[in-house]
Design a protein around this motif. Structure first.
Motif, PDB file in Angstrom:
ATOM      1  N   UNK A 105      17.167  23.611  58.053  1.00  6.83           N
ATOM      2  CA  UNK A 105      15.894  24.679  57.845  1.00  6.83           C
ATOM      3  C   UNK A 105      14.566  23.919  57.839  1.00  6.83           C
TER       4      UNK A 105
ATOM      5  N   UNK B 259      12.576  24.524  55.616  1.00  9.51           N
ATOM      6  CA  UNK B 259      12.080  24.507  54.205  1.00  9.51           C
ATOM      7  C   UNK B 259      13.355  23.822  53.487  1.00  9.51           C
TER       8      UNK B 259
ATOM      9  N   UNK C  17      16.058  24.417  52.082  1.00 11.10           N
ATOM     10  CA  UNK C  17      16.891  25.160  51.474  1.00 11.10           C
ATOM     11  C   UNK C  17      17.870  24.459  50.711  1.00 11.10           C
ATOM     12  N   UNK C  18      17.635  23.620  49.801  1.00 15.83           N
ATOM     13  CA  UNK C  18      18.510  22.909  49.141  1.00 15.83           C
ATOM     14  C   UNK C  18      18.411  23.585  47.771  1.00 15.83           C
ATOM     15  N   UNK C  19      19.501  23.795  47.122  1.00 11.69           N
ATOM     16  CA  UNK C  19      19.592  24.314  45.667  1.00 11.69           C
ATOM     17  C   UNK C  19      19.135  23.611  44.790  1.00 11.69           C
TER      18      UNK C  19
END
Lengths: 240, 393
Positions: free
Chosen positions: A89, A91, A93-95
């Protein structure tokens, strides 16, 4: 690998319908590197959602790796996403609460991979993006480029049929963008199938083929795209 | 996703908002604390009462006047002759003794005290575990000979006669002088409420209080199985002799235990209702914060779905988070409750009774609240559209 026939996507079909995709038919071979370009509202995001099995088309057929997925239910689609698709993605989208390693392991949790193998495979993929020295860092301790590398490792970890990258360099400066693109290029050289959405010409130039969209229609399918030499001019590009 | 991993994710998320999580679970914590503490103290108290009663003995009974009648008692319900006749006619009886009591002043040489003056017989000491610390208890010859003797509480004796032993000293009750023939240690029970006793022969008591009367009679049988028969037969004789019905009321240990159980049963019910409300409120708090959590983590949910989480994976993840949150409250509540029970018990001087059933039940109950109040938020999370969710900031 990917075959779409007469794909239509209509939002709000009953009141004020929006045709996001109109009769899109395309074919992507295994190992291809395809860039999708188009202005906003051209339908490229919808295409990515359909291609990524996050959304189903209103009509038409979509074969992914020889399987018709357009009529699958949400659980089946989840499994397809898990096994066959790797998302990257804009941005990342890592947690945020998980280390890089655990972020990369995440898709394998849903695939039911056991603990030992999770770690082995995650480390292997992290190695491929050159981030082995950062496995215990959290996303907040990593730069944007490093986050995107980890995100790419996560996309690779279930050996998907295809990598779908939605503006993967959109949040990165030009030098870092080139580094990330070089990773994609080396993945392409390892015969990974990649579909990449971008609106930047020099990013699209890394691809072997560029699909242009406008008003929900595929208007131009360049094969091959502009001379495929520009990216290799970037310094250090082959180091990955 | 496997259970261990779900719990780990849930714990990570709870820990990331530790203060919020603790505050959320406060309702459950307080509910569980209250249940554990009150039940433990209550059961400890009940056990104390039971022990107290067992001291009374399972082969013993009491006959009193039924105070629930409409008529007032005449004061002549029991006579000394009744005792003799019952004794002669009820072979199961081992002992039968009259008890006449009144609260009165005892004068020493220059000090006065008040105490319960109990007129009874020598056998009283065999029915009640009295600890004689000096001298002796009343004897049969004291009672038959109407000797003016008294057995008094040790502490009271100390206060009346601080300088020397009270044994052999003279006290005055009513207008009658009596000689102290024995000292007893007060029964150490949480229910004696510090009342001091003076034991004197029944006949002497009746001499001191000519208008007084025998308050109740106590009997003991050879074996516990004979209690009911002996008690009923004694009451029958009393009724025949006094030409009356339904004046007398018999108590044995079993009835007393039932009475106590009835009281504790009501208490438990009240506690259960209060705890139920507290836990309900706590559960709503958990639901509320879980809904907030789902909103906050919409993008995480979208991402997980994109990476292959099925709806039920998301549902289970949030359910587990709600359960872990409730169990956190439950475990803290249990710890506080057990601590509280020990504290209260230390103050009330009876042992707390932590029953594992209660603890386990509290644990199960917290988990159940998690499930019940977690379903709505978890379902909301599971029904998110992954595309919409990923687009959210």
């Amino acid at each position: 690998m990917i075959k779409m026939e007469q794909i239509n996507k209509v939002y709000r079909p009953h009141s004020n319908p929006v045709h996001a995709l109109r009769d899109v038919s395309l074919h992507i071979e295994m190992g291809d590197f395809v860039a999708v370009m188009g202005p906003s509202g051209s339908g490229k995001s919808t295409l990515m959602n359909v291609m990524g099995c996050l959304d189903t088309p209103s009509s038409g057929s979509y074969w992914l790796g020889g399987v018709e997925v357009s009529s699958m239910n949400s659980d089946q689609l989840a499994t397809v996403r898990n096994r066959k698709i790797g998302f990257v993605f804009q941005n990342y989208n890592l947690l945020p609460r998980m280390t890089a390693l655990r972020n990369v392991e995440l898709p394998m949790l849903y695939a039911g991979v056991d603990k030992e193998e999770r770690k082995t495979r995650a480390l292997d993929c992290i190695g491929r993006v050159g981030m082995l020295d950062r496995i215990d860092h959290r996303p907040s301790e990593l730069s944007g480029g490093q986050c995107q590398r980890i995100a790419i490792a996560r996309a690779l970890v279930n050996n998907p049929d295809i990598i779908l990258a939605d503006e993967p360099t959109g949040n990165l400066d030009s030098v870092t963008s080139m580094e990330i693109m070089n990773i994609f290029r080396s993945l392409h050289q390892e015969h990974t199938t990649i579909v990449l959405v971008t609106h930047e010409e020099d990013i699209a130039a890394f691809a072997r083929r560029v699909l242009h969209f406008r008003d929900g229609k595929l208007i131009n399918d360049e094969l091959p795209s502009s001379p495929h030499i520009k990216p290799s001019a970037v310094k250090g590009g082959e180091d990955i | 996703m496997n259970l261990g991993e779900s719990i780990r994710v849930a714990w990570d998320s709870i820990r990331a908002n530790m203060l919020r999580s603790i505050l959320t679970t406060l309702g459950i914590m307080i509910g569980i604390t209250a249940v554990i503490a009150v039940v433990a103290v209550g059961q400890g108290g009940q056990q104390s009462i039971m022990k107290e009663m067992e001291k009374f003995g399972s082969n013993l009974f009491q006959i009193t006047v039924d105070w629930r009648r409409d008529e007032l008692p005449t004061g002549r319900e029991f006579t000394m002759n009744d005792i003799e006749i019952i004794k002669a006619n009820v072979p199961e009886l081992e002992y039968l003794l009259p008890c006449a009591q009144t609260y009165s002043t005892i004068k020493g040489r220059d000090k006065s005290k008040t105490a319960q003056i109990l007129g009874t017989e020598a056998d009283y000491a065999r029915l009640h575990p009295l600890e004689i610390t000096a001298g002796r208890f009343l004897t049969n010859s004291d009672c038959q000979g109407r000797r003016r003797v008294a057995v008094i509480d040790e502490e009271m004796a100390q206060e009346l006669f601080p300088r020397a032993s009270a044994l052999g000293k003279r006290i005055v009750i009513g207008n009658q002088p009596l000689v102290i023939c024995g000292l007893v240690k007060a029964e150490s029970s949480p229910f004696s409420m510090g009342i001091k006793y003076v034991y004197i022969p029944t006949q002497v008591w009746l001499d001191i209080y000519p208008d007084g009367n025998i308050s109740y009679i106590e009997g003991g049988t050879h074996s516990p199985e004979e209690v009911k028969v002996a008690m009923q037969n004694s009451i029958k004789i009393l009724e025949r002799r006094h030409h009356s019905k339904d004046i007398y009321q018999g108590f044995d240990l079993e009835q007393q235990v039932q009475a106590v159980n009835k009281v504790t049963g009501v208490m438990t019910l009240v506690i259960a209702i209060i705890a139920g409300f507290s836990l309900l409120v706590g559960g709503i708090g958990v639901m509320n914060i879980m809904l907030v959590s789902v909103t906050e983590r919409t993008r995480e949910i979208g991402l997980r779905m994109a990476l292959g989480a099925r709806r039920r994976d998301i549902l289970i993840q949030f359910l587990i988070e709600a359960i872990v949150l409730c169990l956190l409250g439950g475990v803290i509540g249990m710890t506080l409750g057990i601590g509280g029970a020990f504290l209260i018990s230390a103050l009330a001087k009876w042992p707390p009774l932590i029953s594992w059933t209660t603890v386990l039940l509290a644990f199960a109950f917290s988990a159940a609240i998690g499930i019940i109040f977690g379903i709505l938020p978890a379902n909301q999370a599971a029904n998110l559209d992954p595309i919409e969710a990923l687009r959210r900031d």
